[in-house]
Design a protein around this motif. Structure first.
Motif, PDB file in Angstrom:
ATOM      1  N   LYS A  58     -23.351  31.859  23.203  1.00 30.66           N
ATOM      2  CA  LYS A  58     -23.903  32.609  21.990  1.00 30.66           C
ATOM      3  C   LYS A  58     -25.403  32.350  21.997  1.00 30.66           C
ATOM      4  N   SER A  59     -26.315  33.402  21.737  1.00 27.20           N
ATOM      5  CA  SER A  59     -27.511  33.213  21.774  1.00 27.20           C
ATOM      6  C   SER A  59     -28.068  34.197  20.647  1.00 27.20           C
ATOM      7  N   ILE A  60     -28.839  33.786  19.717  1.00 26.29           N
ATOM      8  CA  ILE A  60     -29.337  34.570  18.471  1.00 26.29           C
ATOM      9  C   ILE A  60     -30.630  33.929  18.550  1.00 26.29           C
ATOM     10  N   PRO A  61     -31.652  34.795  18.831  1.00 22.07           N
ATOM     11  CA  PRO A  61     -33.039  34.245  18.887  1.00 22.07           C
ATOM     12  C   PRO A  61     -33.493  33.670  17.748  1.00 22.07           C
ATOM     13  N   ASN A  62     -34.118  32.240  18.032  1.00 24.86           N
ATOM     14  CA  ASN A  62     -34.805  31.608  17.038  1.00 24.86           C
ATOM     15  C   ASN A  62     -33.687  31.111  15.942  1.00 24.86           C
ATOM     16  N   GLU A  63     -32.534  31.253  16.078  1.00 24.47           N
ATOM     17  CA  GLU A  63     -31.707  30.831  15.073  1.00 24.47           C
ATOM     18  C   GLU A  63     -30.551  29.806  15.629  1.00 24.47           C
ATOM     19  N   GLU A  64     -29.653  30.264  16.817  1.00 27.90           N
ATOM     20  CA  GLU A  64     -28.590  29.559  17.241  1.00 27.90           C
ATOM     21  C   GLU A  64     -28.528  29.685  18.659  1.00 27.90           C
ATOM     22  N   PHE A  65     -28.107  28.660  19.350  1.00 28.52           N
ATOM     23  CA  PHE A  65     -27.751  28.892  20.902  1.00 28.52           C
ATOM     24  C   PHE A  65     -26.627  27.745  21.266  1.00 28.52           C
ATOM     25  N   HIS A  66     -25.721  28.430  21.765  1.00 21.03           N
ATOM     26  CA  HIS A  66     -24.198  27.655  22.064  1.00 21.03           C
ATOM     27  C   HIS A  66     -24.240  27.881  23.475  1.00 21.03           C
ATOM     28  N   LEU A  67     -23.661  26.742  24.231  1.00 15.91           N
ATOM     29  CA  LEU A  67     -23.439  26.817  25.678  1.00 15.91           C
ATOM     30  C   LEU A  67     -22.479  25.791  26.004  1.00 15.91           C
ATOM     31  N   ASP A  68     -21.393  25.972  27.015  1.00 13.47           N
ATOM     32  CA  ASP A  68     -20.594  25.048  27.818  1.00 13.47           C
ATOM     33  C   ASP A  68     -21.237  23.904  28.297  1.00 13.47           C
ATOM     34  N   TYR A  69     -21.433  22.713  28.105  1.00 13.42           N
ATOM     35  CA  TYR A  69     -22.150  21.601  28.699  1.00 13.42           C
ATOM     36  C   TYR A  69     -21.163  20.309  28.912  1.00 13.42           C
ATOM     37  N   PHE A  70     -21.007  20.233  30.421  1.00  9.91           N
ATOM     38  CA  PHE A  70     -20.070  19.104  30.891  1.00  9.91           C
ATOM     39  C   PHE A  70     -18.862  19.194  30.110  1.00  9.91           C
ATOM     40  N   ASN A  71     -18.080  20.324  30.224  1.00 12.91           N
ATOM     41  CA  ASN A  71     -16.737  20.710  29.392  1.00 12.91           C
ATOM     42  C   ASN A  71     -16.693  20.550  28.072  1.00 12.91           C
ATOM     43  N   SER A  72     -17.853  20.374  27.387  1.00 10.40           N
ATOM     44  CA  SER A  72     -17.698  20.345  25.829  1.00 10.40           C
ATOM     45  C   SER A  72     -18.635  21.618  25.286  1.00 10.40           C
ATOM     46  N   LEU A  73     -18.689  21.768  24.153  1.00 15.14           N
ATOM     47  CA  LEU A  73     -19.559  22.844  23.466  1.00 15.14           C
ATOM     48  C   LEU A  73     -20.588  22.313  22.924  1.00 15.14           C
TER      49      LEU A  73
END
Length: 140
Positions: A58-73
């Protein structure tokens, strides 16, 4: 599985912080030795030679950024602070209990370097592949 939550106040505005978190150029300033973007994937190369292909969720500019990172969120939430800066909340969900203490401490190292870069244009890392987190160095 456990969740890590950290908060960080930055003098930098949310636009600058978001760019550091989400662009290859920004990521290499504070987090990894190299980063390449390929659509919705960020390819990380870390000082110890480890790599990870991280799916952007998920990416909402200047508000939120979500990513899979070493099999975690990992979720970054940015809010404009009253002084024009940014209040950042990091949540790392689904961290295995066996990795919790190392990951918990690791995020402090990452977030403090983010602050150094965003607010003071200073990278605190040593950039030495022989002096990484694996050898006990916090300035990896």
């Amino acid at each position: 599985m456990k969740t890590i939550t950290w908060k960080l106040h930055l003098k930098a505005n949310p636009n600058k912080v978001f760019d550091l978190l989400t662009t290859a150029e920004g990521i290499t300033k504070f987090r990894s030795e190299k980063a390449n973007e390929d659509g919705d994937v960020i390819h990380f190369l870390f000082p110890n030679g480890q790599t990870y292909n991280s799916q952007i969720i998920k990416s909402i500019p200047n508000e939120e950024f979500h990513l899979d990172y070493f099999n975690s969120l990992v979720k970054f939430e940015l809010k404009q602070a009253e002084n024009g800066g940014t209040d950042l909340t990091l949540r790392n969900e689904n961290v295995p209990e066996s990795d919790f203490y190392e990951v918990h401490a690791g995020w402090i190292s990452v977030l403090m370097n983010l602050k150094a870069v965003a607010d003071f244009q200073c990278d605190l890392r040593n950039h030495d592949p022989k002096k990484t987190w694996d050898q006990g160095y916090v300035d990896n």
